[in-house]
Design a protein around this motif. Structure first.
Motif, PDB file in Angstrom:
ATOM      1  N   PHE A   1       0.822  -1.212   0.000  1.00 15.02           N
ATOM      2  CA  PHE A   1       0.000   0.000   0.000  1.00 15.02           C
ATOM      3  C   PHE A   1       0.859   1.266   0.000  1.00 15.02           C
ATOM      4  O   PHE A   1       0.470   2.275  -0.590  1.00 15.02           O
ATOM      5  CB  PHE A   1      -0.962  -0.005   1.196  1.00 15.02           C
ATOM      6  CG  PHE A   1      -2.075  -1.001   1.054  1.00 15.02           C
ATOM      7  CD1 PHE A   1      -3.066  -0.791   0.105  1.00 15.02           C
ATOM      8  CD2 PHE A   1      -2.130  -2.145   1.822  1.00 15.02           C
ATOM      9  CE1 PHE A   1      -4.094  -1.708  -0.065  1.00 15.02           C
ATOM     10  CE2 PHE A   1      -3.154  -3.075   1.671  1.00 15.02           C
ATOM     11  CZ  PHE A   1      -4.139  -2.851   0.723  1.00 15.02           C
TER      12      PHE A   1
ATOM     13  N   GLY B   1       3.299   3.714  -1.306  1.00 14.55           N
ATOM     14  CA  GLY B   1       3.782   3.974  -2.657  1.00 14.55           C
ATOM     15  C   GLY B   1       2.808   3.580  -3.753  1.00 14.55           C
ATOM     16  O   GLY B   1       3.110   3.764  -4.929  1.00 14.55           O
ATOM     17  N   ALA B   2       1.631   3.039  -3.398  1.00 18.30           N
ATOM     18  CA  ALA B   2       0.667   2.618  -4.428  1.00 18.30           C
ATOM     19  C   ALA B   2      -0.224   3.773  -4.873  1.00 18.30           C
ATOM     20  O   ALA B   2      -1.094   3.598  -5.732  1.00 18.30           O
ATOM     21  CB  ALA B   2      -0.179   1.459  -3.924  1.00 18.30           C
TER      22      ALA B   2
ATOM     23  N   THR C   1      -4.120   3.536  -5.420  1.00 19.78           N
ATOM     24  CA  THR C   1      -4.745   2.706  -6.464  1.00 19.78           C
ATOM     25  C   THR C   1      -5.134   1.322  -5.956  1.00 19.78           C
ATOM     26  O   THR C   1      -5.797   0.574  -6.680  1.00 19.78           O
ATOM     27  CB  THR C   1      -3.803   2.526  -7.670  1.00 19.78           C
ATOM     28  OG1 THR C   1      -2.635   1.818  -7.237  1.00 19.78           O
ATOM     29  CG2 THR C   1      -3.395   3.863  -8.263  1.00 19.78           C
ATOM     30  N   LEU C   2      -4.727   0.967  -4.728  1.00 19.60           N
ATOM     31  CA  LEU C   2      -5.056  -0.362  -4.185  1.00 19.60           C
ATOM     32  C   LEU C   2      -5.937  -0.293  -2.948  1.00 19.60           C
ATOM     33  O   LEU C   2      -6.449  -1.332  -2.492  1.00 19.60           O
ATOM     34  CB  LEU C   2      -3.760  -1.121  -3.837  1.00 19.60           C
ATOM     35  CG  LEU C   2      -2.782  -1.400  -4.981  1.00 19.60           C
ATOM     36  CD1 LEU C   2      -1.538  -2.102  -4.467  1.00 19.60           C
ATOM     37  CD2 LEU C   2      -3.446  -2.220  -6.088  1.00 19.60           C
TER      38      LEU C   2
ATOM     39  N   LYS D   1      -3.224  -5.338  -9.051  1.00 23.13           N
ATOM     40  CA  LYS D   1      -4.298  -4.334  -9.123  1.00 23.13           C
ATOM     41  C   LYS D   1      -5.650  -5.022  -9.356  1.00 23.13           C
ATOM     42  O   LYS D   1      -6.636  -4.735  -8.664  1.00 23.13           O
ATOM     43  CB  LYS D   1      -3.986  -3.348 -10.250  1.00 23.13           C
ATOM     44  CG  LYS D   1      -5.112  -2.420 -10.657  1.00 23.13           C
ATOM     45  CD  LYS D   1      -5.351  -1.318  -9.645  1.00 23.13           C
ATOM     46  CE  LYS D   1      -6.430  -0.340 -10.167  1.00 23.13           C
ATOM     47  NZ  LYS D   1      -6.794   0.651  -9.147  1.00 23.13           N
TER      48      LYS D   1
ATOM     49  N   LEU E   1      -6.852  -7.006  -6.154  1.00 20.00           N
ATOM     50  CA  LEU E   1      -7.304  -6.253  -4.987  1.00 20.00           C
ATOM     51  C   LEU E   1      -8.439  -5.283  -5.328  1.00 20.00           C
ATOM     52  O   LEU E   1      -9.255  -4.968  -4.462  1.00 20.00           O
ATOM     53  CB  LEU E   1      -6.130  -5.495  -4.353  1.00 20.00           C
ATOM     54  CG  LEU E   1      -5.003  -6.365  -3.783  1.00 20.00           C
ATOM     55  CD1 LEU E   1      -3.959  -5.494  -3.100  1.00 20.00           C
ATOM     56  CD2 LEU E   1      -5.531  -7.412  -2.806  1.00 20.00           C
TER      57      LEU E   1
ATOM     58  N   VAL F   1      -0.717   5.592 -12.058  1.00 15.38           N
ATOM     59  CA  VAL F   1       0.317   4.554 -11.993  1.00 15.38           C
ATOM     60  C   VAL F   1       0.235   3.616 -13.206  1.00 15.38           C
ATOM     61  O   VAL F   1       1.116   3.613 -14.062  1.00 15.38           O
ATOM     62  CB  VAL F   1       0.278   3.736 -10.674  1.00 15.38           C
ATOM     63  CG1 VAL F   1       1.453   2.749 -10.634  1.00 15.38           C
ATOM     64  CG2 VAL F   1       0.344   4.662  -9.459  1.00 15.38           C
ATOM     65  N   LEU F   2      -0.828   2.796 -13.283  1.00 18.39           N
ATOM     66  CA  LEU F   2      -0.937   1.797 -14.365  1.00 18.39           C
ATOM     67  C   LEU F   2      -1.910   2.268 -15.439  1.00 18.39           C
ATOM     68  O   LEU F   2      -2.887   2.945 -15.148  1.00 18.39           O
ATOM     69  CB  LEU F   2      -1.417   0.468 -13.792  1.00 18.39           C
ATOM     70  CG  LEU F   2      -0.409  -0.268 -12.930  1.00 18.39           C
ATOM     71  CD1 LEU F   2      -1.050  -1.503 -12.315  1.00 18.39           C
ATOM     72  CD2 LEU F   2       0.809  -0.683 -13.744  1.00 18.39           C
TER      73      LEU F   2
ATOM     74  N   ASN G   1      10.478   5.251  -6.905  1.00 16.40           N
ATOM     75  CA  ASN G   1       9.029   5.213  -6.707  1.00 16.40           C
ATOM     76  C   ASN G   1       8.309   5.007  -8.035  1.00 16.40           C
ATOM     77  O   ASN G   1       7.508   5.824  -8.463  1.00 16.40           O
ATOM     78  CB  ASN G   1       8.553   6.506  -6.025  1.00 16.40           C
ATOM     79  CG  ASN G   1       8.762   6.452  -4.527  1.00 16.40           C
ATOM     80  OD1 ASN G   1       8.957   5.381  -3.957  1.00 16.40           O
ATOM     81  ND2 ASN G   1       8.718   7.594  -3.882  1.00 16.40           N
TER      82      ASN G   1
ATOM     83  N   GLY H   1       5.924   2.583  -9.260  1.00 14.40           N
ATOM     84  CA  GLY H   1       4.938   1.502  -9.212  1.00 14.40           C
ATOM     85  C   GLY H   1       5.002   0.692  -7.939  1.00 14.40           C
ATOM     86  O   GLY H   1       5.661   1.077  -6.975  1.00 14.40           O
ATOM     87  N   TYR H   2       4.284  -0.417  -7.938  1.00 16.36           N
ATOM     88  CA  TYR H   2       4.108  -1.200  -6.718  1.00 16.36           C
ATOM     89  C   TYR H   2       5.416  -1.829  -6.251  1.00 16.36           C
ATOM     90  O   TYR H   2       6.269  -2.200  -7.046  1.00 16.36           O
ATOM     91  CB  TYR H   2       3.058  -2.300  -6.929  1.00 16.36           C
ATOM     92  CG  TYR H   2       1.717  -1.790  -7.374  1.00 16.36           C
ATOM     93  CD1 TYR H   2       1.291  -0.501  -7.053  1.00 16.36           C
ATOM     94  CD2 TYR H   2       0.856  -2.574  -8.131  1.00 16.36           C
ATOM     95  CE1 TYR H   2       0.051  -0.022  -7.457  1.00 16.36           C
ATOM     96  CE2 TYR H   2      -0.385  -2.108  -8.547  1.00 16.36           C
ATOM     97  CZ  TYR H   2      -0.779  -0.835  -8.217  1.00 16.36           C
ATOM     98  OH  TYR H   2      -1.996  -0.368  -8.624  1.00 16.36           O
ATOM     99  N   ASP H   3       5.515  -1.979  -4.941  1.00 17.95           N
ATOM    100  CA  ASP H   3       6.724  -2.476  -4.313  1.00 17.95           C
ATOM    101  C   ASP H   3       6.764  -4.005  -4.369  1.00 17.95           C
ATOM    102  O   ASP H   3       6.519  -4.691  -3.377  1.00 17.95           O
ATOM    103  CB  ASP H   3       6.761  -1.975  -2.865  1.00 17.95           C
ATOM    104  CG  ASP H   3       8.019  -2.411  -2.140  1.00 17.95           C
ATOM    105  OD1 ASP H   3       8.938  -2.917  -2.808  1.00 17.95           O
ATOM    106  OD2 ASP H   3       8.064  -2.247  -0.909  1.00 17.95           O
TER     107      ASP H   3
ATOM    108  N   MET I   1      -6.845 -10.715   1.456  1.00 18.24           N
ATOM    109  CA  MET I   1      -5.931  -9.979   0.572  1.00 18.24           C
ATOM    110  C   MET I   1      -4.725 -10.845   0.225  1.00 18.24           C
ATOM    111  O   MET I   1      -4.289 -10.879  -0.932  1.00 18.24           O
ATOM    112  CB  MET I   1      -5.487  -8.674   1.235  1.00 18.24           C
ATOM    113  CG  MET I   1      -6.569  -7.602   1.216  1.00 18.24           C
ATOM    114  SD  MET I   1      -5.940  -5.938   1.569  1.00 18.24           S
ATOM    115  CE  MET I   1      -5.664  -6.052   3.327  1.00 18.24           C
TER     116      MET I   1
ATOM    117  N   ALA J   1      -5.792 -13.411  -2.297  1.00 17.12           N
ATOM    118  CA  ALA J   1      -6.019 -12.810  -3.624  1.00 17.12           C
ATOM    119  C   ALA J   1      -4.688 -12.591  -4.345  1.00 17.12           C
ATOM    120  O   ALA J   1      -4.580 -12.827  -5.559  1.00 17.12           O
ATOM    121  CB  ALA J   1      -6.777 -11.490  -3.475  1.00 17.12           C
TER     122      ALA J   1
END
Lengths: 468, 468
Positions: free
Chosen positions: A196, A198-199, A202-203, A453, A456, A467-468, B187, B189-191, B448, B451
């Motif tokens: 979460f 840095g997202a 979007t999540l 993405k 979730l 982001v995406l 930074n 996108g997702y980690d 979560m 998923a």
């Protein structure tokens, strides 16, 4: 949509569902004033339960939502697009410091707390919350977490990611995940916290966090060194880290061009050196012992650097006021740029060892493509993070030059990626760099991000187009 | 399955597909010797491309796979179950140090490198890789990353997660994700990095990593303090951190019972105090300056603690040999336990501020349920991490007492969770604690995790039966 808005009003009260254009305006334009979006409404919940109820409503009516903190982001991540079908969900009313635990060195906060408020609440308990950045008087900690903000203390304390132990998140289904753990070690399953962070919303929506605190240093001292080149700055960084270890808390590179720009635009600021030098490094040392200890450590290290001809000249601040004056030089670079006119900005990072080579290689590429263009290159050298901005040649208007933005980005970002760097060091992706992300990331990485993405947020309602 | 194994042999060569029981045996039993699984074969690739090809074969033939490093895990995460349908995929032959970059303070390594090999390669360049734990002579860095290992330097340098900048991962589809970035700030996108770290091989196989290095401290010095209670130990921790900041690199709690056990089992080890004290703290201070600086800092801080009656008595090591002797006391606690017979172990963490309350509350709960049981309580107090082990009452055999394991776990873990703690601080979940995870995690969090697992590994071939 009337039903949807009526339902939202029943959740948060009429006064906190804004849909008059004048009321919504401050929430729709980004910090730099480059883009104004449209929204169905701005929702202003006061509690986590209200956030969850609003997200459930968005899911039910399939209304996209844009989480927003202080709206100080630099990549169009917290404003809606021009479509007008989304709502802005402002976290600003969730602004309580929930708990400070000085023994555990943690504090639990609402996402809408202003960063400065968090810093002050830590200081009131004799602790340090080290995150510090230009927008700290108006940005929120939820936004800092959602963008994994950097700032000036990363060298010692890490990015926002490293300053967070636990999160509370409202999921895209409108459930509340209570992950507010104040633990230094916890290996129980997947690291949802860092997913979460840095997202960029979007999540899910970060509504609360457990933050790490540190002991307040007893003293901080600042120095400015003049150097022949970026290579010398890297040598100085290594020497300083060997001498001072984690007492070195700041290491900022600035070119002669940057300081000249500051001197032109802000003539009243200090001019520490009579002569001109190609590069300058602002260093900050913090001691857990005493001012005397900090000064001794800094002077010894600078002495060693002068002996080895790494540094041409140096001044050590003799007072808090002098320290502040040196930091002002650094902090006025972006302000001086803004006064001088618009330019093309890049927030890039590189392996620290490649920075001098990157600077040496990229300047000529830009000069070849855009003869006479001016480089405003400064940043957090200790973290490998440069603000590498390109201003127009003399005689060309800023507006004319800005038409080259995509081409300039391609030259700079191709070079960054060639040197193993990142096209977004600390600002994130948002809507602004979404296409650049797609251009540079591998299909394997993009596919994993998209799979997460979709897993979730299967309805795709969370901050779409970012982001995406 | 003959076709599958024939294909595997074509990828890695006949010699590296083991299916004779004697050849497979070392890969099928866990480190503590509690469980022996079965496997179709043990696969021993030598390159990342071979790993990817083997995973593609597993996906094609729907063969579950168990990634394995040094097989030193403590939660049955790296051995297959009893079904016999899975393969073990050993990373041990991927054991090259790919690159050391002392200016960037990073090194790039294969996942199968032994931790000690990584430490030595860093030291050879004048750098420190700070991860340190009992199994460092046989565990691999890939296993350390997959379990987010802790160890004795977490207080200053963080868990393995904090020591990693980039990863290379083979996905469950057999693709290679090249995320080997040596960047302090990124930074984009997702980690994904932090998602694979700690996932215990259930989301993909870590094949390489970029690790953070630090300057070698100039000196380290150790002291042992005797204290009246865990509350005093917390006061000492806060005092030490205020005086010494990040120079405090170790802070280990041991009860009188622990040191008595060591003295009984290893009578030749040093006995630093003539009198008995309820608790002891082993402290380590590291200085980037000099031994003199470290000694002065430590003696000043201990003096302040004695003045305030936080500490009853203290010894500061006068030599490297004396430092080593003090550390041996700490390191011999698990060995003394093993010699004394089996016990019921817990690897727990708590908010540091709750530790004394947890210890005070949990002992009586256990005494009420299991009269006369003995507590062996020690650990990384600075990180809130206790090894809280329960040994049988006098006169009851270890085997008899171990039948109470589930009931003892429930008492301890209920108390841990009640104090906001974690049931796995640094060892992970594996197969051993999977049911405990399901018992204590919220449905929101479990959903979560499930998923994400389904999104990245839809065939469910990656280390099935572990974590989730």
């Amino acid at each position: 949509m009337t039903d949807f808005l009526t339902h939202c009003r029943s959740v948060v009260g009429d006064a906190f569902v804004l849909d008059a254009p004048a009321d919504m305006a401050p929430f729709l334009t980004d910090w730099r004033g480059r883009f104004t979006g449209k929204a169905l409404a701005v929702l202003r919940p006061a509690t986590v339960e209200q956030v969850a109820a609003l997200v459930r409503a968005c899911a039910q009516w399939r209304v996209p939502l844009v989480p927003q903190g202080g709206n100080t982001g630099l990549v169009l991540g917290s404003v809606p697009d021009a479509g007008g079908g989304a709502v802005v969900l402002s976290l600003a009313r969730l602004n309580a410091i929930r708990q400070v635990d000085p023994i555990n060195r943690t504090m639990t906060v609402d996402a809408g707390c202003i960063l400065q408020q968090v810093q002050e609440a830590a200081a009131a308990e004799g602790c340090l919350f080290p995150l510090s950045l230009a927008a700290e008087g108006s940005c929120t900690i939820g936004g800092n977490l959602s963008t994994n903000a950097g700032g000036t203390a990363v060298l010692r304390y890490g990015n926002t990611r490293e300053l967070c132990l636990g999160l509370e998140v409202v999921t895209p289904q409108g459930e509340i995940w209570s992950g507010l753990r104040g633990l230094r070690k916890d290996n129980t399953g997947y690291d949802l916290r860092d997913l979460f962070i840095g997202a960029e919303g979007t999540l899910g929506i970060i509504t609360g966090a457990v933050l790490k605190l540190y002991p307040q240093p007893k003293a901080s001292i600042t120095a400015l060194a003049a150097l022949p080149s970026p290579t010398h700055a890297l040598q100085l960084l290594n020497l300083m880290q060997d001498h001072c270890g984690s007492s070195l808390t700041g290491f900022e590179l600035m070119s002669q061009y940057c300081l000249n720009l500051v001197a032109q635009q802000f003539p009243s600021l200090p001019k520490p050196f009579a002569a001109q030098h190609p590069q300058y490094v602002l260093m900050e040392l913090s001691s857990s012992e005493s001012e005397q200890h900090a000064v001794g450590l800094l002077e010894n290290a600078i002495g060693a650097a002068l002996d080895r001809d790494i540094v041409s000249d140096a001044v050590v601040a003799a007072s808090v006021a002098q320290s502040a004056g040196l930091w002002q030089l650094r902090e006025h670079i972006p302000l001086a740029q803004a006064k001088a006119g618009k330019n093309i900005k890049h927030d890039i990072s590189l392996p620290v060892s490649r920075i001098a080579d990157f600077i040496a290689a990229t300047g000529p590429l830009l000069e070849a493509a855009f003869p006479g263009c001016q480089l405003v290159c400064f940043g957090h050298l200790g973290d490998g993070n440069l603000h590498y901005n390109v201003a127009p040649p003399d005689g060309i208007s800023n507006e004319d030059f800005l038409r080259n933005q995509d081409k300039v980005n391609r030259v700079v970002h191709d070079s960054v990626v060639g040197f193993g760097g990142s096209i977004s060091a600390e600002h994130g992706i948002g809507a602004l760099k979404r296409d650049e992300l797609a251009h540079y990331k591998s299909p394997v990485e993009l596919n994993m991000m998209r799979a997460i993405k979709a897993a979730l947020d299967p309805l795709g309602i969370m901050n779409p187009g970012k982001v995406l």
